[in-house]
Design a protein around this motif. Structure first.
Motif, PDB file in Angstrom:
ATOM      1  N   ALA A 113       0.873  -1.349  -0.052  1.00 33.38           N
ATOM      2  CA  ALA A 113      -0.114  -0.004  -0.087  1.00 33.38           C
ATOM      3  C   ALA A 113       0.991   1.197   0.076  1.00 33.38           C
ATOM      4  CB  ALA A 113      -0.951  -0.084   1.020  1.00 33.38           C
ATOM      5  N   ILE A 114       2.022   1.178   0.887  1.00 35.87           N
ATOM      6  CA  ILE A 114       2.800   2.426   0.972  1.00 35.87           C
ATOM      7  C   ILE A 114       3.240   2.577  -0.511  1.00 35.87           C
ATOM      8  CG2 ILE A 114       5.067   3.212   1.613  1.00 35.87           C
ATOM      9  CD1 ILE A 114       4.300   1.707   4.281  1.00 35.87           C
ATOM     10  N   LEU A 115       3.618   1.641  -1.441  1.00 38.58           N
ATOM     11  CA  LEU A 115       4.163   1.816  -2.839  1.00 38.58           C
ATOM     12  C   LEU A 115       3.052   1.708  -3.674  1.00 38.58           C
ATOM     13  CD1 LEU A 115       7.420  -0.400  -2.445  1.00 38.58           C
ATOM     14  CD2 LEU A 115       7.278   2.441  -2.388  1.00 38.58           C
ATOM     15  N   PHE A 116       1.661   1.986  -3.272  1.00 38.63           N
ATOM     16  CA  PHE A 116       0.684   2.065  -4.235  1.00 38.63           C
ATOM     17  C   PHE A 116       0.520   0.950  -5.085  1.00 38.63           C
ATOM     18  CE2 PHE A 116       2.258   6.566  -3.197  1.00 38.63           C
ATOM     19  CZ  PHE A 116       1.056   7.170  -2.545  1.00 38.63           C
ATOM     20  N   GLY A 117       0.610  -0.103  -4.417  1.00 41.19           N
ATOM     21  CA  GLY A 117       0.495  -1.273  -5.310  1.00 41.19           C
ATOM     22  C   GLY A 117       1.492  -1.768  -6.072  1.00 41.19           C
ATOM     23  N   ASN A 118       2.512  -1.230  -6.010  1.00 44.04           N
ATOM     24  CA  ASN A 118       3.794  -1.548  -6.855  1.00 44.04           C
ATOM     25  C   ASN A 118       5.128  -2.406  -6.204  1.00 44.04           C
ATOM     26  OD1 ASN A 118       3.514   0.138  -9.771  1.00 44.04           O
ATOM     27  ND2 ASN A 118       2.892   1.450  -7.793  1.00 44.04           N
ATOM     28  N   TYR A 119       4.655  -2.794  -4.867  1.00 41.36           N
ATOM     29  CA  TYR A 119       5.826  -3.503  -4.302  1.00 41.36           C
ATOM     30  C   TYR A 119       6.107  -4.864  -5.103  1.00 41.36           C
ATOM     31  CZ  TYR A 119       8.338  -5.988  -0.904  1.00 41.36           C
ATOM     32  OH  TYR A 119       9.408  -6.988  -0.150  1.00 41.36           O
ATOM     33  N   LEU A 288      26.773   2.658 -15.721  1.00 43.94           N
ATOM     34  CA  LEU A 288      25.414   2.418 -15.717  1.00 43.94           C
ATOM     35  C   LEU A 288      25.169   1.854 -16.894  1.00 43.94           C
ATOM     36  CD1 LEU A 288      22.673   3.068 -14.660  1.00 43.94           C
ATOM     37  CD2 LEU A 288      22.640   5.235 -16.302  1.00 43.94           C
ATOM     38  N   VAL A 289      24.429   0.505 -16.606  1.00 40.97           N
ATOM     39  CA  VAL A 289      24.034  -0.335 -17.728  1.00 40.97           C
ATOM     40  C   VAL A 289      22.611  -0.200 -18.241  1.00 40.97           C
ATOM     41  CG1 VAL A 289      23.657  -2.995 -18.162  1.00 40.97           C
ATOM     42  CG2 VAL A 289      25.669  -2.176 -16.799  1.00 40.97           C
ATOM     43  N   SER A 290      21.681   0.256 -17.036  1.00 39.81           N
ATOM     44  CA  SER A 290      20.410   0.296 -17.497  1.00 39.81           C
ATOM     45  C   SER A 290      19.784   1.209 -16.564  1.00 39.81           C
ATOM     46  CB  SER A 290      19.574  -0.904 -17.681  1.00 39.81           C
ATOM     47  OG  SER A 290      19.556  -1.472 -16.568  1.00 39.81           O
ATOM     48  N   LYS A 291      18.476   2.054 -16.908  1.00 38.32           N
ATOM     49  CA  LYS A 291      17.971   2.766 -16.206  1.00 38.32           C
ATOM     50  C   LYS A 291      16.694   2.911 -16.610  1.00 38.32           C
ATOM     51  CE  LYS A 291      17.532   7.232 -13.958  1.00 38.32           C
ATOM     52  NZ  LYS A 291      18.516   8.651 -13.657  1.00 38.32           N
ATOM     53  N   ARG A 292      15.730   2.670 -15.612  1.00 42.95           N
ATOM     54  CA  ARG A 292      14.100   2.624 -16.205  1.00 42.95           C
ATOM     55  C   ARG A 292      13.370   3.201 -15.174  1.00 42.95           C
ATOM     56  NH1 ARG A 292      12.139  -3.292 -16.569  1.00 42.95           N
ATOM     57  NH2 ARG A 292      13.701  -3.798 -14.983  1.00 42.95           N
ATOM     58  N   LEU A 293      12.396   4.246 -15.390  1.00 45.14           N
ATOM     59  CA  LEU A 293      11.314   4.756 -14.710  1.00 45.14           C
ATOM     60  C   LEU A 293      10.025   4.129 -14.846  1.00 45.14           C
ATOM     61  CD1 LEU A 293      11.831   8.657 -15.533  1.00 45.14           C
ATOM     62  CD2 LEU A 293      13.254   6.931 -13.718  1.00 45.14           C
ATOM     63  N   HIS A 294       9.227   3.935 -13.806  1.00 47.10           N
ATOM     64  CA  HIS A 294       8.104   3.180 -13.329  1.00 47.10           C
ATOM     65  C   HIS A 294       6.843   3.944 -12.614  1.00 47.10           C
ATOM     66  CE1 HIS A 294       5.342  -0.133 -13.016  1.00 47.10           C
ATOM     67  NE2 HIS A 294       5.423  -0.102 -11.772  1.00 47.10           N
ATOM     68  N   PHE A 295       5.765   3.877 -13.047  1.00 48.95           N
ATOM     69  CA  PHE A 295       4.648   4.520 -12.286  1.00 48.95           C
ATOM     70  C   PHE A 295       4.785   6.111 -12.757  1.00 48.95           C
ATOM     71  CE2 PHE A 295       1.844   5.246  -8.416  1.00 48.95           C
ATOM     72  CZ  PHE A 295       0.755   4.703  -9.002  1.00 48.95           C
ATOM     73  N   ALA A 296       4.782   6.351 -14.044  1.00 48.28           N
ATOM     74  CA  ALA A 296       4.779   7.687 -14.203  1.00 48.28           C
ATOM     75  C   ALA A 296       5.947   8.519 -13.671  1.00 48.28           C
ATOM     76  CB  ALA A 296       3.604   8.484 -13.912  1.00 48.28           C
TER      77      ALA A 296
END
Length: 307
Positions: A113-119, A288-296
C-alpha cells in the motif's frame, strides 16, 4: 490518510512504549553475530565486546591491529556498529527504530500500500536485474519489509550465500525471525554494520542490492553508501538500485507525494532534484548499464557494473 501517516499514528498512539536503547546490547550482538558465524574475516570476540559497549581486551586489540585485513575490518565494524546514526532516530524512529516498528510495518499488504500497489512489481524487477540464479556472494544492504529477502534466498544456489547488512539490531533480529523455516535460510549471513562504512572485505561480492535505502539517507551518508557498495563489488559485479524518483508533473500523486516525503522522508526529495548517478563518487570504477522509470516516474530502477 496515506499508509505511512496511518502507520506513524499507530506508533504514536500506542501506550506503554519504551525507547530503543542498549538495555540488552550483548544479547542482541550475540544473536546477530552468531547468525553470521561463518564469516571468517570478522573477529567475533572483538565485535561482541564492541557491540556490548565493552572495549575489547588488549590482546584482542593487539591481534586485530597486527592482522592486516582482519584488523581493518574489525576497526570498521567497531566504528560502524555500536551507534545508531542520529538521522535514523530523528527522522525514522517511527519506521525502523521504534520498538513497535517491526510489528506495524512487517506486513506485506502495508508495504504494498505504501508503494501504491507496486511492491511486487518492483521486487520482481529487482530480482530479474540481479539474475535468475545468484551463485557466489550476494549482498543486500539494509533490511527490507516484505518478502524481498526470502525471494532472493530462493535464487541462491547451494554453496553460495546472501549477506544482509543493517545498522539496527532489531531489524536483523526481525529478519532472522522472518526467515525462520524458509528453505535456504542457512545461506543468509547477517552483519550488523553501517551502510556507509561496511565491515566487509573489498571486492568480495558478485552483486549488491540497494532497495529503497538511498532516499532515507542524508547526502553525505548516501554518497558513502554508494562508495561502499562499489568498493565491496568484484570487477564485473552488479549493483542494482531501486528507489524513488520525481514523478511526472501530470501524475496525480506528484504533489501529494512531494508533501508526504517532505514531512516523513525529507531526504527523499534529493532524488527528485538529482539523479542517482549524481551521488556516485567521482571517478568510481562503475558504469551505468540500464535505467528505467516506473509508475509515471515515481520509481526508478538502475543497474550498474563494477569495472
Amino acid at each position: 490518510m496515506t499508509a505511512p501517516v496511518y502507520a506513524k499514528s499507530l506508533l504514536n498512539d500506542t501506550d506503554g512504549l519504551r525507547r530503543v536503547d542498549t538495555q540488552h546490547p550483548g544479547e542482541a550482538s550475540t544473536l546477530l553475530i552468531d547468525s553470521a558465524s561463518d564469516l571468517p574475516h570478522v573477529d567475533r570476540a572483538g565485535v561482541h565486546a564492541s557491540l556490548a559497549g565493552v572495549p575489547a581486551s588488549q590482546p584482542q586489540a593487539d591481534a586485530a591491529a597486527a592482522s592486516g585485513e582482519t584488523g581493518r575490518l574489525l576497526r570498521r565494524a567497531r566504528a560502524a556498529t555500536p551507534k545508531v546514526p542520529g538521522y535514523l532516530t530523528e527522522v525514522y524512529n517511527w519506521a525502523y527504530v521504534h520498538p513497535r516498528a517491526l510489528h506495524v510495518f512487517e506486513r506485506q499488504w502495508l508495504v504494498n500500500a505504501i508503494l501504491f500497489g507496486n511492491y511486487r512489481w518492483l521486487r520482481d524487477q529487482a530480482l530479474a536485474m540481479l539474475g535468475s540464479s545468484l551463485p557466489g556472494r550476494s549482498l543486500q544492504i539494509a533490511c527490507v519489509y516484505g518478502d524481498l529477502t526470502p525471494s532472493i534466498v530462493a535464487r541462491v544456489p547451494a554453496g553460495s550465500s546472501l549477506t544482509v547488512v543493517d545498522v539496527l539490531p532489531q531489524q536483523l533480529a526481525g529478519l532472522r525471525q522472518k526467515l525462520s523455516g524458509v528453505p535456504g535460510a542457512e545461506k543468509v549471513e547477517m552483519v550488523l554494520g553501517d551502510s556507509s562504512a561496511l565491515p566487509l572485505a573489498e571486492q568480495s561480492f558478485d552483486r549488491a542490492l540497494l532497495f529503497f535505502l538511498l532516499h532515507e539517507q542524508p547526502e553525505d551518508v548516501r554518497r558513502g553508501t554508494l562508495a561502499q557498495a562499489i568498493e565491496v563489488l568484484k570487477p564485473g559485479g552488479r549493483l542494482v538500485v531501486v528507489d524513488y524518483h520525481r514523478a511526472h508533473g501530470w501524475h496525480p500523486l506528484h504533489w501529494p507525494m512531494k508533501a508526504v516525503l517532505a514531512t516523513l522522508e525529507p531526504y527523499a526529495l534529493d532524488l527528485w532534484r538529482n539523479s542517482i548517478e549524481h551521488f556516485m563518487p567521482e571517478g568510481a570504477p562503475i558504469k551505468l548499464v540500464s535505467k528505467r522509470l516506473h509508475f509515471a516516474g515515481l520509481y526508478q530502477l538502475l543497474e550498474f557494473e563494477r569495472i
